[in-house]
Structures are given as structure tokens and as C-alpha cells.
Design an enzyme around this catalytic site. Structure first.
Site, mmCIF file in Angstrom:
data_model
loop_
_atom_site.group_PDB
_atom_site.id
_atom_site.type_symbol
_atom_site.label_atom_id
_atom_site.label_comp_id
_atom_site.label_asym_id
_atom_site.label_seq_id
_atom_site.Cartn_x
_atom_site.Cartn_y
_atom_site.Cartn_z
ATOM 1 N N GLU A 132 1.665 -0.539 -0.841
ATOM 2 C CA GLU A 132 1.916 0.784 -0.383
ATOM 3 C C GLU A 132 2.851 1.675 -1.359
ATOM 4 O O GLU A 132 2.579 2.853 -1.728
ATOM 5 C CB GLU A 132 2.224 0.787 0.998
ATOM 6 C CG GLU A 132 1.409 0.168 1.842
ATOM 7 C CD GLU A 132 -0.441 0.160 1.666
ATOM 8 O OE1 GLU A 132 -0.699 1.372 1.308
ATOM 9 O OE2 GLU A 132 -0.951 -0.588 2.018
ATOM 10 N N HIS A 181 -11.601 -0.396 -3.177
ATOM 11 C CA HIS A 181 -11.046 -1.943 -2.848
ATOM 12 C C HIS A 181 -12.263 -2.946 -3.127
ATOM 13 O O HIS A 181 -11.836 -4.160 -3.106
ATOM 14 C CB HIS A 181 -10.709 -1.915 -1.298
ATOM 15 C CG HIS A 181 -9.732 -0.865 -0.828
ATOM 16 N ND1 HIS A 181 -10.136 0.218 -0.229
ATOM 17 C CD2 HIS A 181 -8.272 -1.058 -0.848
ATOM 18 C CE1 HIS A 181 -8.991 0.844 0.296
ATOM 19 N NE2 HIS A 181 -7.849 0.283 -0.282
HETATM 20 N N1 ASP Z 1 -6.528 -1.063 3.773
HETATM 21 C C1 ASP Z 1 -6.186 -0.780 2.359
HETATM 22 C C2 ASP Z 1 -6.032 -2.099 1.678
HETATM 23 O O1 ASP Z 1 -6.840 -3.016 1.612
HETATM 24 C C3 ASP Z 1 -4.862 -0.091 2.407
HETATM 25 C C4 ASP Z 1 -4.497 0.592 1.078
HETATM 26 O O2 ASP Z 1 -5.077 0.350 0.272
HETATM 27 O O3 ASP Z 1 -3.416 0.972 0.983
HETATM 28 O O4 ASP Z 1 -5.326 -2.277 0.445
HETATM 29 ZN ZN ZN Z 2 -4.224 0.458 -1.563
#
Ligand code: ASP
Ligand code: ZN
Ligand code: CA
Length: 242
Positions: A54, A164
Site C-alpha cells: 500500500e 491484479h
Molecule cells: N486488494 C488489493 C490487492 O489485492 C489492494 C490493493 O491493490 O492495494 O492488492
Molecule cells: Zn495494490
């Protein structure tokens, strides 16, 4: 570096966000971190990799003008989209792994993302694996949620165009490159990736995976030419000519 913006900005994080919230994210202004539901995910604030992921989103936002893959929509937080968004996600996964490798040493386990929060009842698994994206948790977006080859990239609309999902491709290229170089991955391999997102010779905000790969080769040629062949091989192994 002086904080996320290199200007000493205050870094805010809201922990225990929501109720049993099964996620953590960078909102464009701060981190929000959930406690998880206790089954699919335990409290996410305890995961070094998730926090580093993050924070890296926060760093990316302050570098490339407009933010790598960031799309602004009225009334909504900045959203990552498409291949550029997947590169932003990948940068966050790569630096999450690098933080773990710096703290815990160079071991295979550090290629896992979120292993310390994911499925507390099942030890040894993770949300994503940089060195083996195909093992990623499957949320049903595609038959296999993280491809490890460009020919298998996701071109649909779910997950904002697979941010993702397709992140698995550059993630694996980085892991292969770092393993081929050997030694501390947070030295030359990390410097090349950092330069490509954050340095003077960085990509633009709408870069695709091929553009990113070419920049990594340019930066590697300048910074550590002895590793260029290993980098090109890593990209070619994931189906990208760099
Ligand atoms: N749920 C997202 C992840 O799997 C959160 C993010 O991308 O910051 O990485
Ligand atoms: Zn992320
Ligand atoms: Ca687990």
C-alpha cells in the site's frame, strides 16, 4: 527518501477500518486497513508485505505525473486501470517482496504476498506469488487469476482490466531477473525497477508492459550492464520482447 512524496508528507493509516473488512488499500490520500473476516483473511495490519504494497502505491502516485495507470472519475477515489494499472500493482508487489527480503533475508517465502494474513487456518499459502503467479488465489475473474506469460494476459473488463491479474507477468519477470542476478535483490534488481517507476528515466502514466520492459533494459544498461542479458531473458520467459 523523505516520506512517500519525498517532501516529508504525513502518512496516515486507518486501521480496524470498517467491520471485518477483507482488504487494505491506498485511497489516494491514506492507507485503510481492515481486520479481515478471520477466515479468508486475518487482520491485514500485521502483514509487512501488505503494508509495504500500500505504501508503494502512495510512492507511485507522487512520481509519474498523473500516476502510473491512474484514472480519475468524478466523485470516486483514483482508480488503476489496464496494463498501466497492472504495472502499478506489480511495482507494489515487487517492493512488498523487496521489503520482506531486506528484513527477512533472501528466501523463497518472501516472493509470497500476504502470506501472513491470508487464510489463517491454512498455513503456507498466499494471495499471490511473484515467482509463480499461476498459484495465486483465484477469485474467479478468469480461469487462472494470474497469468505468467504475456500471451495469456487478461483482456476483459473485470478488476478494472485485470490490474491484479496481469500484474503477474511483470511480477514474474522481476523474480526471474532477481534470481538470475543472485545476491541481494534489493540492490541492482530493485534499483532498475525503482528507476523505471521513480527515476529520471521513468515511464509515462499510460505505459504498457512492453514499454515498461524496454525502460527496464535501458536503465539496466546504464546502471548495471553486466545484468542486461539476464533481464532480457527474464522478459522473454514471460513472453515480452524488451
Ligand atoms: N486488494 C488489493 C490487492 O489485492 C489492494 C490493493 O491493490 O492495494 O492488492
Ligand atoms: Zn495494490
Ligand atoms: Ca494461510
Amino acid at each position: 527518501r523523505n516520506s512517500l512524496d519525498n517532501k516529508g508528507m504525513r502518512v496516515d493509516a486507518s486501521v480496524h477500518y470498517g467491520f471485518r473488512f477483507v482488504n487494505a488499500m491506498w485511497t489516494g490520500e491514506q492507507m485503510i486497513v481492515g481486520d479481515g473476516d478471520g477466515q479468508s483473511v486475518a487482520g491485514l495490519a500485521a502483514s509487512l508485505g501488505i503494508i509495504a504494497h500500500e505504501m508503494a502505491h502512495g510512492i507511485s502516485q507522487h512520481l509519474i505525473k498523473g500516476g502510473l495507470g491512474v484514472v480519475l472519475m468524478p466523485g470516486a477515489p483514483p482508480t488503476l486501470k489496464g496494463e498501466a494499472g497492472a504495472l502499478n500493482e506489480s511495482f507494489s508487489d515487487v517492493f512488498a517482496a523487496l521489503v520482506e527480503r531486506r528484513v527477512e533475508g533472501e528466501n523463497a517465502g518472501t516472493w509470497m504476498i500476504g502470506e501472513d494474513a491470508y487464510t489463517p487456518g491454512t498455513p503456507g499459502d498466499a494471495l499471490r506469488y511473484l515467482n509463480d503467479p499461476r498459484r495465486a488465489a483465484n477469485f474467479g475473474f478468469t480461469a487462472n487469476d494470474q497469468p505468467d506469460h504475456y500471451a495469456e494476459r487478461y483482456t476483459g473488463t473485470q478488476d478494472n482490466g485485470g490490474v491484479h491479474i496481469n500484474s503477474g507477468i511483470p511480477n514474474k519477470a522481476f523474480a526471474l531477473f532477481a534470481m538470475a542476478v543472485g545476491g541481494n535483490s534489493w540492490k541492482e534488481p530493485a534499483h532498475v525497477w525503482w528507476e523505471t517507476n521513480c527515476g529520471a528515466n521513468r515511464v509515462g502514466s499510460t505505459a504498457d508492459i512492453h514499454e515498461w520492459a524496454k525502460k527496464t533494459v535501458e536503465n539496466c544498461t546504464k546502471m548495471c550492464p553486466q545484468h542486461v542479458a539476464k533481464l532480457k531473458k527474464a522478459w522473454s520467459d514471460v513472453g515480452v520482447t524488451a
